[in-house]
Scaffold this active site. Structure first.
Site, short mmCIF file in Angstrom:
data_model
loop_
_atom_site.label_atom_id
_atom_site.label_comp_id
_atom_site.label_asym_id
_atom_site.label_seq_id
_atom_site.Cartn_x
_atom_site.Cartn_y
_atom_site.Cartn_z
N GLU A 1 9.31 -3.61 10.66
CA GLU A 1 9.61 -2.29 10.11
C GLU A 1 10.16 -1.35 11.19
O GLU A 1 9.51 -1.12 12.22
CB GLU A 1 8.34 -1.69 9.47
CG GLU A 1 8.60 -0.31 8.87
CD GLU A 1 7.67 0.07 7.73
OE1 GLU A 1 6.84 -0.76 7.29
OE2 GLU A 1 7.80 1.21 7.26
N ASP B 1 -0.90 -6.21 -0.15
CA ASP B 1 -1.30 -5.67 1.15
C ASP B 1 -2.81 -5.60 1.30
O ASP B 1 -3.53 -5.22 0.36
CB ASP B 1 -0.77 -4.23 1.30
CG ASP B 1 0.55 -4.19 2.06
OD1 ASP B 1 0.87 -5.15 2.78
OD2 ASP B 1 1.25 -3.17 1.92
N ASP C 1 0.83 -1.21 0.00
CA ASP C 1 0.00 0.00 0.00
C ASP C 1 0.87 1.26 0.00
O ASP C 1 0.34 2.38 -0.06
CB ASP C 1 -1.03 -0.01 1.13
CG ASP C 1 -0.42 -0.15 2.51
OD1 ASP C 1 0.82 -0.17 2.62
OD2 ASP C 1 -1.19 -0.23 3.49
O1 KIV Z 1 3.52 -1.10 1.53
C1 KIV Z 1 4.70 -1.43 1.54
O2 KIV Z 1 5.45 -1.15 0.61
C2 KIV Z 1 5.19 -2.17 2.71
C3 KIV Z 1 6.65 -2.25 3.03
C4 KIV Z 1 6.94 -3.20 4.11
C5 KIV Z 1 7.60 -2.44 1.96
O3 KIV Z 1 4.40 -2.68 3.43
#
Ligand code: KIV
Length: 254
Positions: free
Chosen positions: A177, A82, A43
């Site tokens: 993260e 996601d 996302d």
């Molecule tokens: O949305 C995203 O790019 C992520 C990161 C962990 C790369 O969730």
């Protein structure tokens, strides 16, 4: 072998995972042909493709639109997607959302936060799930920024417990993260599924980055932990300027 079996096997053999994000057909194809281990339709789409200030307003339809394009470009790497903000508040809602992503071509889905009930229902329904702990971009407005996690003893303990709970619920991997490096290392040692770090130091079992950050395609914004491997914004603009100059200078009578 399932994705989860592959990931556990790779970790047991000491093989690290190199993951990146993708949002469109040409970059997905180039990344896949380069040998990337997994592509995530993240996302982060909202920020690096749609020009939004964070990931909060990304919709399921937008993720699906980009996932379909990425899927067309990939023949070998698994593709994950996601679950957008507010699309997995309950296990049933998470399942309905994840099923739409799987129908659109996702091999796995990723969701943010310590939500073992959501993970357990998805996994028992045959869907591979990647967890995401530490700094949660979908919480950035409440938190007022992207802050490092696991600095205090209680936060570190909560993160370790959440990681173990996600593993027990059936996750195939957990993204960490902006987590304290020593904590990321400890979590990596405690889990048998791989930890995939982003800004969490070198001792996770792999790494994921947002591809435009890696390639220097967004010179106006780069997270402090990213070491870009290219500066593609510069040749991009040089080529366009050359095109503009040639076009304007060409004689109509040539
Ligand atoms: O949305 C995203 O790019 C992520 C990161 C962990 C790369 O969730």
């Amino acid at each position: 072998m399932t994705l989860k079996e592959n990931l556990i096997f790779a970790k047991a053999q000491g093989k690290r995972q190199a993951w990146l994000t993708a949002y469109d057909y040409p970059s997905a194809r180039l990344l896949d042909e380069s040998g990337i281990d997994l592509l995530l339709v993240g996302d982060s789409l909202g920020m690096v493709v749609l020009g939004q200030k964070d990931t909060i307003d990304v919709t399921l339809d937008q993720i699906i639109h980009h996932l379909i394009a990425v899927r067309r470009g990939v023949t070998r790497a698994p593709v994950a997607a996601d679950l957008p903000f507010h699309t997995y508040k309950t296990p049933d809602q998470a399942l309905a959302t994840a099923r739409r992503l799987v129908e659109a071509g996702a091999d796995a889905v990723k969701l943010e936060g310590p939500l073992p009930d959501q993970v357990a229902l998805l996994v028992s329904s045959g869907i591979e799930v990647i967890g995401h702990l530490g700094m949660l971009p979908q919480q950035v407005r409440e938190e007022g920024g992207y802050h490092r996690k696991g600095k205090t003893e209680s936060e570190a303990e909560a993160l370790l417990i959440a990681s173990l709970a996600l593993q027990a619920a059936g996750c195939c991997a957990v993204v960490l993260e902006i987590v304290e490096e020593t904590l990321a290392e400890e979590i990596s040692q405690q889990l048998n599924i791989p930890t995939i770090g982003i800004g969490s130091g070198p001792r996770c079992d792999g790494q994921i980055l947002v591809t435009p950050d890696l390639l220097g395609l967004q010179p106006w914004f780069r997270p402090a932990f990213v070491k870009p491997k290219a500066d593609l914004g510069t040749p991009f603009q040089a080529a366009v300027r050359e095109y503009i100059r040639e076009t304007k200078e060409a004689s109509k009578t040539e």
